[in-house]
Write an enzyme that holds these catalytic residues in place. Structure first.
Site, PDB file in Angstrom:
ATOM      1  CG  ASP A 157      -2.059  -0.971   1.119  1.00 46.56           C
ATOM      2  OD1 ASP A 157      -2.419  -1.343  -0.013  1.00 46.56           O
ATOM      3  OD2 ASP A 157      -2.583  -1.381   2.170  1.00 46.56           O
ATOM      4  CE1 TYR A 165     -10.007  -0.613  -1.233  1.00 50.62           C
ATOM      5  CE2 TYR A 165      -9.106   1.561  -1.675  1.00 50.62           C
ATOM      6  CZ  TYR A 165      -9.185   0.435  -0.879  1.00 50.62           C
ATOM      7  OH  TYR A 165      -8.457   0.375   0.279  1.00 50.62           O
TER       8      TYR A 165
END
Length: 466
Positions: free
Chosen positions: A149, A409
């Site tokens: 990330d 997402y």
């Protein structure tokens, strides 16, 4: 109407004397469009002239002397943007697929970038497709770490919507492992977050200038929304949060004008954990956000932000259609609307967009088809009502991504038509190569258009084994 006057003075000199001829011509010209008259600012410009000495005309051979008054018009500054009514339509349809790794055999500048967390933001004239890249392409030799990330190589990039995010097509805006962007009608505002987990920094760029920063306030992965911020009348509102992924993480909103923070907004209400909000305008007065609680519940925290008072409140959505992943069975959480229920650990960013109509409002949401995995994506809608208090189920409106395809997402955005705004939802479809190979994403886009039923789902068409 503005008259345009031209005066011409001509002086003729001869050896026998002076002949003065004066010709004055006045004419009126009328602007055909009143809106041009209102938008353009007149500016007078006068040409420099030479003085003429006529005391001894015999020494003068020939002289031209002219004075001209010229009217010029300055282009107006672009207008600030405001939310408008949505364009007509009653269903979403498949609009576009951006699947860069279908072109994965390309090398060099034509190679697709390895990306994640894509989102789209639109100005009056164009939309941009943003993402966070790992500063690596496929094919290539830098796959290690592309599932992380946060690292020192990640950057916020963009391409014009419809372009493939390749090395040569992409604009690199700033180093960032979390990002946002929006257009105020005059210029782009870009947001990037990077730095160590304990002391991350928000950076703001307005056009081409880096303009402001905002420091961590909880020293635990300061981050932003991974979708478009929202602008009205030159003011842009950005959601940020700072805190544990498995505990307290209280969000704030930054009010930004021309790239500089002018106010902090501290929401009240149910504030324990709010992150990765997808926000939009319910009206010219209110921004609403559907967010992620990664710690306590599978219900979405729902924000209402009043842009007239710059105040915000958060409560959980009351619907029995739970929108996070993982989640329990719909309707299984008992008690009042603020009850967390079980299976609240973990989560995913969700799509949310408004359909503003003259007599009602539609709120469109997306959620994975799987209750436990990031697979598939379905569309839901609810007209009118209050998400804080309405416990009714949301109406399913079609499958955008089947259970066989990844659905990670999702986010909302609006495309600017000439007289109305087109609501859309985008879906991140991740190619999950684990830690052994590249890890990247495609983007599917669905927009409000026409009537009937949502007809077709999206596939990436990518085989990572090739």
């Amino acid at each position: 109407m503005l008259p345009s006057t031209i005066q011409t003075l001509t002086l003729f000199l001869t050896s026998g004397g002076v002949l003065l001829s004066l010709y004055v011509s006045a004419s009126l010209s009328y602007l055909l469009y009143s809106d041009i008259l209102l938008k353009f600012s007149p500016t007078k410009r006068t040409a420099q002239t030479m003085s003429l000495d006529c005391a001894n005309a015999s020494n003068v051979q020939a002289v031209n002397h002219s004075a001209t008054k010229e009217m010029t018009f300055l282009l107006p500054e672009p207008e600030w943007t405001y939310p408008r009514l949505s364009c007509q339509g009653s269903t979403f349809q498949k609009a576009l697929l951006i699947s860069p790794h279908r072109f994965g055999e390309a090398r060099g500048n034509s190679a697709p970038l390895i990306i994640r967390e894509p989102f789209i933001a639109c100005g009056p004239k164009e939309c941009k497709h943003f993402a966070l890249t790992h500063y690596a392409a496929q094919p290539g030799g830098y796959y290690n770490g592309t599932r992380e990330d946060r690292n020192k190589l990640r950057h916020l990039i963009s391409v014009k919507l419809g372009k493939i995010p390749t090395v040569e097509n992409s604009i690199f805006h700033m180093a960032a492992w979390s990002g946002s962007a929006c257009h105020d009608g005059r210029e782009w505002t870009y947001i990037g977050v990077d730095g160590p987990d304990s002391n991350a920094l928000i950076k703001i760029k307005y056009g081409e200038a880096y303009t402001d920063t905002y420091h961590s306030y909880a020293n635990n992965i300061l981050r932003t929304q991974e979708s478009a911020c929202n602008c009205i009348g030159g003011d842009c509102y950005l959601m940020i949060t700072d805190g544990s992924a498995s505990g307290i993480s209280k969000c704030r909103f930054l009010k930004i004008r021309e790239g500089r923070i002018i106010k902090e907004i501290f929401p009240t209400g149910r504030v324990e954990h709010t992150e990765e909000c997808t926000c939009g305008f319910a009206s010219n007065k209110t921004i609403e956000c559907a967010c992620r609680d990664n710690s306590y519940t599978a219900k979405r925290p729902f924000v209402k932000l009043n842009v007239e008072t710059d105040t915000a409140e958060i409560r959980l959505m009351c619907t029995e259609t739970y929108l996070d992943t993982p989640r329990p069975d719909d309707g299984s959480i008992t008690g009042p609307c603020e009850s967390n229920g079980d299976k609240g650990r973990g989560g995913i960013k969700g799509g949310f967009v408004h359909q503003r109509m003259a007599s009602k409002i539609g709120r469109w949401y997306s959620r994975t088809m799987s209750k436990t995995e990031r697979m598939g994506m379905e569309l839901y809608v609810k007209y009118d009502g209050d998400p804080w208090t309405d416990s009714d189920a949301l109406a399913p409106s079609g499958v955008m991504v089947s259970m066989k395809e990844p659905g990670w997402y999702s986010f909302g955005f609006e495309i600017k038509d000439k007289k109305c705004d087109v609501p859309c939802i985008g879906i991140e479809m991740v190619h999950d190569g684990g830690k052994k190979t590249w890890h990247s994403a495609a983007t599917a886009i669905y927009c409000l258009m026409g009537s009937g039923q949502l007809l077709w789902d999206t596939v990436t068409g990518v085989d990572m084994a090739l």
